[in-house]
Scaffold this active site. Structure first.
Site, PDB file in Angstrom:
ATOM      1  N   ASP A 180      -0.445  -1.010  -0.134  1.00 40.61           N
ATOM      2  CA  ASP A 180      -0.047  -2.401  -0.312  1.00 40.61           C
ATOM      3  C   ASP A 180      -1.258  -3.309  -0.049  1.00 40.61           C
ATOM      4  OD1 ASP A 180       2.361  -4.196  -0.828  1.00 40.61           O
ATOM      5  OD2 ASP A 180       1.661  -4.994   1.083  1.00 40.61           O
ATOM      6  N   TYR A 218      -1.634 -13.421  -0.914  1.00 39.43           N
ATOM      7  CA  TYR A 218      -0.879 -13.459  -2.172  1.00 39.43           C
ATOM      8  C   TYR A 218      -1.433 -14.479  -3.160  1.00 39.43           C
ATOM      9  CZ  TYR A 218       2.392 -10.065  -0.543  1.00 39.43           C
ATOM     10  OH  TYR A 218       2.928  -8.875  -0.128  1.00 39.43           O
ATOM     11  N   HIS A 237       7.558   2.729  -0.727  1.00 38.07           N
ATOM     12  CA  HIS A 237       6.468   1.785  -0.482  1.00 38.07           C
ATOM     13  C   HIS A 237       5.832   1.964   0.892  1.00 38.07           C
ATOM     14  CE1 HIS A 237       4.231  -1.942  -0.915  1.00 38.07           C
ATOM     15  NE2 HIS A 237       4.741  -2.393   0.220  1.00 38.07           N
TER      16      HIS A 237
END
Length: 396
Positions: free
Chosen positions: A196, A313, A369
Site C-alpha cells: 500500500d 493521497y 490487502h
C-alpha cells in the site's frame, strides 16, 4: 527487554518508547461513543455489504456495542508494548527535526541483515505485530538473522506530524527513514519491504538511497504494458471503470478533499469507525477480529492523526499528482513481489516486470490487502525466501 539492544551505538538521539494512554482519554472516548447518534435505517444501509454499499447500520450498531461493553484497550496496549519500540530524532534535508517512532527486533548476530518494513493506510506499524510475534517464536535474539525496523510513517500515530507550513511527500519519508537507518549504523546495506502506501515508500528507498540494496513489495500499482507487448491488457471500458470507482471512491475523497474528510473523521469516533472499519472488512480476504479493527481505530483516535495521515493521497489523485514521479520510473534495484488475489489492486506479476528489475515473485491463492496482518507466517516466508536469494549478491 529482549531484542531491544541496537547492534551499534546510535549516532542519533534514540529513546525507548511505550504507549500509555491516560485514563481520562479512554473515558472521553467511551463517552463520545455513547453520545454519538446512530443514523436511521435506509435502503442503502440495510444489508449494505450484500449490495456493495459499504458497511451496514447493523454492523455499526453491533461493533459500537462491542466497543463499549467488551473491548479492552489496556489488554491491547499491553500486547503492543511487549515489542521494543523507540523514537529517533533525525533531520530532513533542510535541517528540520522529526521524531520517527518505530518498533524493532534487534539481533545479537554480527551478520544480521537490516530490513525496514513500511505500513500502509488505513494501517499502522501494528500491522506487523503478529509478524513480530511469529519471528520471536521462531528465533531467539541470538539466532535472529535480521535487524527488523517497523516505523510509523510521519503523520501516523507516534511519529512527528507532517509539517503545517510546507508540502511533505513520500520522498521526504524515504529520506527520513534512510537517516534513521544510518543513525542506527544500519544504513550502508539494507532491504526494504512494504505494501500500500508502504510500497511507495519502499520503492522510493530503492530508487533514491544507495544503502537500500533490494526491495520486496506485497502491493504495486503500475500501468498496463504498452500495446504490442506480450504483457499488454485491453484498455478499461465503462464496467471496469465503475468497478474501480467503487473501490477507490475513498481515494478520490482523500486526494481531492483532504481537509474536509480529515475534519469529519477527526471529530467523531463513530465516523472514524465507519470509514476505516469498512476497509478492514472489505479489503481483507478474511475479516480481522473486532479487537484488531478497534485497536487501529482507537490508536488513530487517541493520537488524533487521521487528518495528517492522508497526505500521500494528493500525490496519486489530488492537487500534487504530477509532482512525485518516483513510481513512474523503472526500478533498477532487485525486486521481489508477492501477489495476493484479494488485494484491492491485484496487479499481476507480468505487469510488475515492466516497471521493476523483478528477480523473485510468488503468487498466492488467498490473502488480501493487509498481508502482514492477515498472514504473518506467509509474508515472513516470502520475505525470507527473497532475502536468501538476493542478499548474497547485493551485499558484496
Amino acid at each position: 527487554m529482549s531484542y531491544s539492544t541496537p547492534p551499534f551505538k546510535p549516532t542519533i538521539p534514540l529513546e525507548p518508547f511505550t504507549i500509555s494512554i491516560p485514563d481520562e482519554d479512554i473515558e472521553e472516548l467511551k463517552t463520545l461513543i455513547k453520545l454519538s447518534r446512530l443514523p436511521k435505517e435506509t435502503y442503502e444501509n440495510i444489508d449494505a455489504e450484500k449490495k456493495g454499499f459499504g458497511v451496514s447500520r447493523k454492523w455499526l450498531e453491533d461493533t459500537r456495542k462491542y466497543w463499549l461493553e467488551e473491548y479492552d484497550w489496556r489488554k491491547q496496549e499491553s500486547r503492543i508494548n511487549a515489542q521494543p519500540a523507540f523514537k529517533a530524532t533525525v533531520k530532513n534535508s533542510d535541517g528540520l527535526e522529526y521524531k520517527i517512532h518505530f518498533a524493532a527486533l534487534f539481533s545479537k548476530r554480527k551478520d544480521a541483515i537490516p530490513i525496514i518494513l513500511s505500513h500502509g493506510w488505513p494501517g499502522a506499524y501494528i500491522e506487523f505485530l503478529g509478524l513480530m510475534e511469529v519471528i520471536r517464536a521462531k528465533y531467539s535474539e541470538d539466532e535472529l538473522p535480521y535487524h527488523l525496523i517497523f516505523p510509523s510513517t510521519p503523520g501516523y500515530l507516534f511519529s512527528s506530524s507532517t509539517p503545517n507550513d510546507r508540502e511533505f511527500a513520500i520522498k521526504d519519508v524515504g529520506y527520513l527513514y534512510d537517516q534513521v537507518l544510518k543513525g542506527l549504523g544500519l544504513g550502508d546495506g539494507y532491504i526494504a519491504q512494504g505494501g500500500d502506501v508502504g510500497s511507495h515508500i519502499t520503492n522510493e528507498l530503492g530508487r533514491s538511497h544507495e544503502g537500500c540494496k533490494a526491495i520486496h513489495l506485497n502491493m504495486r500499482i503500475v500501468k498496463p504494458a504498452p500495446p504490442g507487448t506480450p504483457e499488454h491488457s485491453q484498455p478499461w471500458g465503462i464496467p471496469e471503470f465503475l468497478e474501480w470507482l467503487q473501490k477507490y471512491g475513498y481515494n478520490l475523497e482523500q486526494a481531492t478533499r483532504p481537509s474536509t474528510i480529515g475534519l469529519v473523521l477527526g471529530s467523531n469516533p463513530i465516523s472514524l469507525l465507519c470509514w476505516i472499519g469498512e476497509k478492514f472488512v472489505e479489503w481483507s480476504d478474511e475479516t480481522p477480529s473486532l479487537d484488531t479493527i478497534l485497536t487501529f481505530i482507537s490508536l488513530y483516535w487517541f493520537t488524533d492523526t487521521f487528518p495528517s495521515c492522508i497526505f500521500s493521497y494528493r500525490y496519486g489523485f489530488g492537487s500534487k499528482r504530477n509532482v512525485h514521479t518516483a513510481d513512474k520510473e523503472y526500478q533498477h534495484k532487485p525486486t521481489g513481489y508477492s501477489y495476493f488475489p484479494k488485494e484491492i489492486t491485484p496487479i499481476p506479476v507480468h505487469w510488475v516486470k515492466t516497471a521493476h528489475n523483478l528477480v523473485w515473485s510468488r503468487e498466492h491463492k488467498t490473502g488480501g490487502h493487509f498481508a502482514a496482518l492477515e498472514g504473518p507466517e506467509v509474508l515472513l516466508d516470502d520475505v525470507e525466501d527473497f532475502v536468501k536469494q538476493v542478499w548474497p549478491e547485493v551485499s558484496k
